[in-house]
Design a protein around this motif. Structure first.
Motif, PDB file in Angstrom:
ATOM      1  N   MET A 102       0.839  -1.196   0.000  1.00  0.00           N
ATOM      2  CA  MET A 102       0.000   0.000   0.000  1.00  0.00           C
ATOM      3  C   MET A 102       0.876   1.248   0.000  1.00  0.00           C
ATOM      4  O   MET A 102       1.858   1.331   0.744  1.00  0.00           O
ATOM      5  CB  MET A 102      -0.910   0.005   1.238  1.00  0.00           C
ATOM      6  CG  MET A 102      -1.756  -1.254   1.392  1.00  0.00           C
ATOM      7  SD  MET A 102      -2.797  -1.264   2.880  1.00  0.00           S
ATOM      8  CE  MET A 102      -1.552  -1.359   4.171  1.00  0.00           C
ATOM      9  N   SER A 103       0.521   2.215  -0.865  1.00  0.00           N
ATOM     10  CA  SER A 103       1.286   3.481  -0.944  1.00  0.00           C
ATOM     11  C   SER A 103       2.773   3.194  -1.054  1.00  0.00           C
ATOM     12  O   SER A 103       3.596   3.757  -0.337  1.00  0.00           O
ATOM     13  CB  SER A 103       1.004   4.356   0.282  1.00  0.00           C
ATOM     14  OG  SER A 103      -0.371   4.621   0.405  1.00  0.00           O
ATOM     15  N   THR A 104       3.111   2.338  -1.981  1.00  0.00           N
ATOM     16  CA  THR A 104       4.467   1.814  -2.063  1.00  0.00           C
ATOM     17  C   THR A 104       5.310   2.512  -3.123  1.00  0.00           C
ATOM     18  O   THR A 104       4.836   3.330  -3.902  1.00  0.00           O
ATOM     19  CB  THR A 104       4.428   0.300  -2.336  1.00  0.00           C
ATOM     20  OG1 THR A 104       5.737  -0.245  -2.204  1.00  0.00           O
ATOM     21  CG2 THR A 104       3.909   0.007  -3.747  1.00  0.00           C
ATOM     22  N   SER A 105       6.570   2.133  -3.163  1.00  0.00           N
ATOM     23  CA  SER A 105       7.489   2.562  -4.217  1.00  0.00           C
ATOM     24  C   SER A 105       7.823   1.359  -5.084  1.00  0.00           C
ATOM     25  O   SER A 105       7.599   0.210  -4.688  1.00  0.00           O
ATOM     26  CB  SER A 105       8.766   3.143  -3.614  1.00  0.00           C
ATOM     27  OG  SER A 105       9.466   2.144  -2.901  1.00  0.00           O
ATOM     28  N   ASN A 106       8.382   1.617  -6.238  1.00  0.00           N
ATOM     29  CA  ASN A 106       8.844   0.536  -7.116  1.00  0.00           C
ATOM     30  C   ASN A 106      10.355   0.358  -7.054  1.00  0.00           C
ATOM     31  O   ASN A 106      10.904  -0.552  -7.659  1.00  0.00           O
ATOM     32  CB  ASN A 106       8.435   0.811  -8.569  1.00  0.00           C
ATOM     33  CG  ASN A 106       9.145   2.032  -9.147  1.00  0.00           C
ATOM     34  OD1 ASN A 106       9.199   3.085  -8.509  1.00  0.00           O
ATOM     35  ND2 ASN A 106       9.679   1.909 -10.341  1.00  0.00           N
TER      36      ASN A 106
ATOM     37  N   VAL B 190      -0.233 -10.532  -6.234  1.00  0.00           N
ATOM     38  CA  VAL B 190       0.218  -9.202  -5.832  1.00  0.00           C
ATOM     39  C   VAL B 190      -0.931  -8.197  -5.925  1.00  0.00           C
ATOM     40  O   VAL B 190      -1.571  -8.071  -6.967  1.00  0.00           O
ATOM     41  CB  VAL B 190       1.373  -8.716  -6.739  1.00  0.00           C
ATOM     42  CG1 VAL B 190       1.799  -7.301  -6.345  1.00  0.00           C
ATOM     43  CG2 VAL B 190       2.552  -9.674  -6.681  1.00  0.00           C
ATOM     44  N   LEU B 191      -1.160  -7.503  -4.834  1.00  0.00           N
ATOM     45  CA  LEU B 191      -2.123  -6.401  -4.818  1.00  0.00           C
ATOM     46  C   LEU B 191      -1.396  -5.122  -4.428  1.00  0.00           C
ATOM     47  O   LEU B 191      -0.749  -5.059  -3.386  1.00  0.00           O
ATOM     48  CB  LEU B 191      -3.266  -6.662  -3.826  1.00  0.00           C
ATOM     49  CG  LEU B 191      -4.274  -5.512  -3.659  1.00  0.00           C
ATOM     50  CD1 LEU B 191      -5.033  -5.239  -4.958  1.00  0.00           C
ATOM     51  CD2 LEU B 191      -5.257  -5.810  -2.521  1.00  0.00           C
ATOM     52  N   ILE B 192      -1.526  -4.102  -5.287  1.00  0.00           N
ATOM     53  CA  ILE B 192      -0.952  -2.792  -5.023  1.00  0.00           C
ATOM     54  C   ILE B 192      -2.104  -1.806  -4.866  1.00  0.00           C
ATOM     55  O   ILE B 192      -3.022  -1.786  -5.688  1.00  0.00           O
ATOM     56  CB  ILE B 192      -0.040  -2.323  -6.187  1.00  0.00           C
ATOM     57  CG1 ILE B 192       0.958  -3.418  -6.580  1.00  0.00           C
ATOM     58  CG2 ILE B 192       0.659  -1.030  -5.838  1.00  0.00           C
ATOM     59  CD1 ILE B 192       1.997  -3.723  -5.559  1.00  0.00           C
ATOM     60  N   ILE B 193      -2.073  -0.996  -3.819  1.00  0.00           N
ATOM     61  CA  ILE B 193      -3.111   0.015  -3.594  1.00  0.00           C
ATOM     62  C   ILE B 193      -2.431   1.358  -3.351  1.00  0.00           C
ATOM     63  O   ILE B 193      -1.491   1.439  -2.559  1.00  0.00           O
ATOM     64  CB  ILE B 193      -3.999  -0.333  -2.381  1.00  0.00           C
ATOM     65  CG1 ILE B 193      -4.473  -1.790  -2.428  1.00  0.00           C
ATOM     66  CG2 ILE B 193      -5.219   0.594  -2.327  1.00  0.00           C
ATOM     67  CD1 ILE B 193      -5.219  -2.238  -1.184  1.00  0.00           C
ATOM     68  N   SER B 194      -2.912   2.388  -4.034  1.00  0.00           N
ATOM     69  CA  SER B 194      -2.307   3.709  -3.862  1.00  0.00           C
ATOM     70  C   SER B 194      -3.376   4.794  -3.844  1.00  0.00           C
ATOM     71  O   SER B 194      -4.497   4.596  -4.318  1.00  0.00           O
ATOM     72  CB  SER B 194      -1.311   3.993  -4.991  1.00  0.00           C
ATOM     73  OG  SER B 194      -1.988   4.140  -6.226  1.00  0.00           O
TER      74      SER B 194
ATOM     75  N   MET C 265       4.560   5.300  -9.205  1.00  0.00           N
ATOM     76  CA  MET C 265       5.512   4.216  -8.937  1.00  0.00           C
ATOM     77  C   MET C 265       4.810   2.855  -8.962  1.00  0.00           C
ATOM     78  O   MET C 265       5.376   1.865  -9.429  1.00  0.00           O
ATOM     79  CB  MET C 265       6.208   4.449  -7.598  1.00  0.00           C
ATOM     80  CG  MET C 265       7.151   5.652  -7.599  1.00  0.00           C
ATOM     81  SD  MET C 265       8.209   5.784  -6.123  1.00  0.00           S
ATOM     82  CE  MET C 265       6.999   6.140  -4.842  1.00  0.00           C
ATOM     83  N   SER C 266       3.576   2.823  -8.484  1.00  0.00           N
ATOM     84  CA  SER C 266       2.813   1.573  -8.501  1.00  0.00           C
ATOM     85  C   SER C 266       2.525   1.124  -9.929  1.00  0.00           C
ATOM     86  O   SER C 266       2.545  -0.071 -10.244  1.00  0.00           O
ATOM     87  CB  SER C 266       1.503   1.743  -7.728  1.00  0.00           C
ATOM     88  OG  SER C 266       1.754   1.989  -6.359  1.00  0.00           O
ATOM     89  N   GLU C 267       2.252   2.086 -10.814  1.00  0.00           N
ATOM     90  CA  GLU C 267       2.038   1.753 -12.223  1.00  0.00           C
ATOM     91  C   GLU C 267       3.309   1.186 -12.837  1.00  0.00           C
ATOM     92  O   GLU C 267       3.246   0.308 -13.715  1.00  0.00           O
ATOM     93  CB  GLU C 267       1.570   2.985 -12.998  1.00  0.00           C
ATOM     94  CG  GLU C 267       0.074   3.222 -12.916  1.00  0.00           C
ATOM     95  CD  GLU C 267      -0.743   2.041 -13.427  1.00  0.00           C
ATOM     96  OE1 GLU C 267      -0.703   1.790 -14.649  1.00  0.00           O
ATOM     97  OE2 GLU C 267      -1.383   1.358 -12.596  1.00  0.00           O
ATOM     98  N   GLN C 268       4.473   1.664 -12.377  1.00  0.00           N
ATOM     99  CA  GLN C 268       5.727   1.113 -12.863  1.00  0.00           C
ATOM    100  C   GLN C 268       5.872  -0.359 -12.462  1.00  0.00           C
ATOM    101  O   GLN C 268       6.403  -1.177 -13.216  1.00  0.00           O
ATOM    102  CB  GLN C 268       6.906   1.925 -12.323  1.00  0.00           C
ATOM    103  CG  GLN C 268       7.019   3.326 -12.893  1.00  0.00           C
ATOM    104  CD  GLN C 268       7.216   3.319 -14.395  1.00  0.00           C
ATOM    105  OE1 GLN C 268       8.015   2.545 -14.929  1.00  0.00           O
ATOM    106  NE2 GLN C 268       6.490   4.178 -15.089  1.00  0.00           N
ATOM    107  N   ILE C 269       5.387  -0.693 -11.275  1.00  0.00           N
ATOM    108  CA  ILE C 269       5.393  -2.094 -10.830  1.00  0.00           C
ATOM    109  C   ILE C 269       4.542  -2.943 -11.766  1.00  0.00           C
ATOM    110  O   ILE C 269       4.957  -4.024 -12.211  1.00  0.00           O
ATOM    111  CB  ILE C 269       4.875  -2.208  -9.386  1.00  0.00           C
ATOM    112  CG1 ILE C 269       5.847  -1.528  -8.421  1.00  0.00           C
ATOM    113  CG2 ILE C 269       4.670  -3.668  -8.996  1.00  0.00           C
ATOM    114  CD1 ILE C 269       5.302  -1.368  -7.015  1.00  0.00           C
TER     115      ILE C 269
END
Length: 287
Positions: free
Chosen positions: A152-156, A224-228, A240-244
């Motif tokens: 959540m609210s992460t970096s790549n 994998v779940l990414i939330i931003s 950055m999440s879209e880069q992941i």
């Protein structure tokens, strides 16, 4: 008088120059608590519980033992999931700073907890927000035992340690520093002002460093779940999440992955925790 003031001015500039130079070249000593990790296990009542391993962010301590997360902790237990709360700095017995934290030590702590007879060690899911998101992606990319990630609210990428020097990595793997995007001199002013978004954006301008510091998310062995939040004020989390996601697509990632963008800021993912419950129930069913 003018000559005296000029000498003082030159002396001050030299002092400032060498002071800044010292900040950039001095490498702080590795903590004598290197490799120490704090953890606390919360079990539900069912047998063969999937294990959710939860990490806090850059404020340190063991966030998931705190009262403000008790409701989410209890809900996970009620739904049949065990929760392991992990503190990796500024927690009891751990390093004081987020500086060269041992990924191997965290992995070993998790696997020791997963030996509990009520835990299904084939279903270990890592959950983290902000710097904790950066951490769980680094862990899952390196250890095949982890079968799910919620970031959540992460970096790549990996960023520098949270020290006054900012010239070491946050993470160590096999006792070597994980590559990170360095902080150039121009980030000092926004950092002093508390404008972390601008400071991180400046760091990301170094495309060569970004490429070297990319977290190898394509090596993750599970969903994998990414939330931003679209308006994250700490760093450009959505971008950055879209880069992941792009990285996973480019590598034909074979597991489930998704990025959910929310209206809101840095804590928006935590405020929409139902998305985490849905992900867990869909991909890590309780027997």
């Amino acid at each position: 008088m003018r000559k005296k003031n000029k000498i003082k001015g030159i002396a001050f500039l030299l002092f400032l120059f060498f002071g800044v130079l010292y900040l950039f070249i001095h490498v702080p000593k590795l903590s004598d608590k290197y490799g120490a990790v704090e953890s606390k296990l919360y079990l539900g009542n069912s047998d063969k519980q999937p294990l959710v391993v939860a990490f806090g962010g850059g404020s340190g301590g063991n966030d998931w033992t705190r009262n403000y997360l008790k409701g989410k902790r209890d809900s996970l237990n009620q739904k049949g999931y065990a929760l392991l709360a992990v503190g990796y700095f500024k927690a009891n017995g751990t390093p004081e700073n987020l500086d060269r934290i041992s990924l191997d030590a965290i992995r070993d702590t998790i696997m020791a907890a997963a030996e509990h007879p009520k835990i299904d060690d084939s279903k270990i899911i890592l959950l983290g927000g902000s710097k904790g998101g950066e951490l769980v992606l680094n862990l899952a990319s390196r250890y095949k035992e982890f079968k799910g990630v919620v970031a959540m609210s992460t970096s790549n990428v990996s960023f520098p340690a949270l020290t006054i020097y900012a010239n070491t990595s946050c993470w160590m793997y096999k006792d070597k520093e994980v590559a990170y995007v360095p902080a150039p001199l121009k980030t000092i002013l926004p950092a002093i002002k508390g404008d972390l978004y601008t400071a991180h954006t400046m760091m990301l301008e170094d495309k060569e460093a970004v490429n070297k510091a990319k977290i190898p998310v394509e090596n993750i062995h599970g969903s994998v779940l990414i939330i931003s939040g679209k308006n994250d004020e700490q760093w450009p989390a959505s971008e950055m999440s879209e880069q992941i996601i792009n990285q996973l697509k480019e590598n034909n990632f074979k597991y489930y992955y998704n990025h959910i963008q929310l209206d809101g800021g840095h804590i928006a993912p935590l405020e929409n925790f139902n998305l985490v419950y849905d992900f867990l129930e869909q991909h890590f069913t309780v027997e």
